[in-house]
Design an enzyme around this catalytic site. Structure first.
Site, PDB file in Angstrom:
ATOM      1  CG  ASP A 106       6.565  -1.427  -9.484  1.00  0.00           C
ATOM      2  OD1 ASP A 106       6.130  -1.058  -8.377  1.00  0.00           O
ATOM      3  OD2 ASP A 106       7.237  -0.682 -10.231  1.00  0.00           O
TER       4      ASP A 106
ATOM      5  CG  ASP B 195       7.244  -3.017  -3.130  1.00  0.00           C
ATOM      6  OD1 ASP B 195       7.701  -2.981  -1.977  1.00  0.00           O
ATOM      7  OD2 ASP B 195       7.473  -2.131  -3.977  1.00  0.00           O
TER       8      ASP B 195
ATOM      9  CG  ASP C 142      13.894   5.004  -6.106  1.00  0.00           C
ATOM     10  OD1 ASP C 142      14.384   3.892  -5.867  1.00  0.00           O
ATOM     11  OD2 ASP C 142      13.971   5.958  -5.310  1.00  0.00           O
TER      12      ASP C 142
END
Length: 335
Positions: free
Chosen positions: A115, A154, A306
């Site tokens: 992230d 991701d 989130d």
């Protein structure tokens, strides 16, 4: 941006979602008979596991009936499941699914640098050696359990992006993903290496990054994890990636799409991805095995934040207000 489990698992029971199966009718040959005599993979016929320890289920009421009773992925993160305990935790979850005759679905999310320092930073794993040791234990817990695993949401699009765009990108990230893909697949899991989503551009080199990250060991790719892109757009995106991988010599791959929050057309700002107010819950997960398309999953947990935008609490925490929005209900006014 991505969810984190906040409660330990215990005593899960199951609810089924009926899955589609595929077959063909024709002349039976000796090889057909031999194939028919072999045990069929239960993932092609049984339901997905519903874990009653999931936060939506624990809320009761409408949140349980409309969200908590839907199969969702069990997120395996090193903050909650360290190397010395993760084997037993994962094995317990998979055993509960097996006892219910349902398929366990997990998301493995622990690569160093994940992230890029944003909402899901704070990973205690900081080196490739630590990551490999952790992955070995996850794989040990899943051995022969016939699980589905979404691998490192991701990571490929973030780490494969422009130089300097991700200050936490670890050296050797391709090798780490390759190790995880191979190790988890050898344990019997169907691994779907995450490939971002259709609006995450540019992705001209994403197929090459997937190949370098060990996609050949996996069953295929996952798309739209924790995002909001329409399923139709994700199918086009996945099909394009698979064509690109075939040109690179990697064939016979499959894909799944996260539909947990893609029930509405995205807003004009495609980068509004932290608890967007326009998002709605998507269609329930269903495996169909149509060509390369294995089906849909709920990877992100609807109702879990989130991050601290649009009224949300810290990432991974349950919020009635966010769940109400996704369900199209009047907002409760708080978390």
């Amino acid at each position: 941006m991505l969810p984190r489990p906040v409660a330990a698992r215990a005593g899960a029971t199951a609810v089924a979602v009926v899955l589609g199966t595929v077959g063909a009718v024709g002349v039976t040959t000796a090889s057909d008979a031999e194939a028919a005599a072999r045990p069929k993979d239960p993932r092609r016929s049984q339901g997905l596991f519903v874990d009653r320890t999931m936060l939506a289920y624990q809320q009761g009421g409408v949140y349980r009936s409309r969200l908590g009773r839907v199969p969702q992925s069990f997120w395996v993160i090193p903050e909650e499941y360290a190397a010395d305990t993760v084997r037993d935790d994962v094995h317990e979850y998979a055993d509960d699914a097996a006892a219910a005759r349902r398929t366990p679905v997990l998301t493995v999310y622990g690569i160093p640098g994940r992230d890029c320092g944003e909402y899901s930073s704070g990973n205690p794993l900081t080196t490739a050696a630590e990551y490999r040791a952790w992955i070995r234990q996850v794989a040990a817990g899943l051995r022969s359990q016939r699980a589905l695993v979404v691998l490192e949401p991701d990571a490929v699009p973030l780490f494969g992006g422009p130089a300097g765009a991700c200050p936490t990108k670890p050296p050797g990230w391709h090798r780490m993903l390759r190790f995880a893909s191979r190790t988890l697949s050898r344990a019997g899991a169907w691994v779907y290496l995450d490939a971002g989503h259709s609006s995450w551009t540019p992705y001209t080199r994403r197929a090459a990054h997937l190949k370098a990250s060990g996609i050949k060991f996996a069953r295929g790719i996952s798309t739209n994890v924790s995002n909001f892109r329409p399923t139709r757009a994700e199918k086009r995106y996945a099909a394009g990636l698979l064509r690109g991988l075939r040109r690179l010599g990697v064939q016979h791959l499959h894909y799944v799409v996260d539909t947990s929050r893609n029930g509405a057309r995205p807003g004009a700002d495609g980068y509004d991805v932290i608890n967007p107010t326009w998002a709605r819950v998507g269609k329930r997960p269903r495996l169909v095995f149509r060509g390369a398309f294995d089906g849909t999953l709920w990877v992100k947990h609807p109702g879990e934040s989130d991050g601290t935008e649009h009224g949300g609490p810290a990432a991974g925490q349950w919020c009635d207000l966010l769940a109400d929005r996704l369900l199209g209900r009047p907002e409760s006014g708080s978390c």
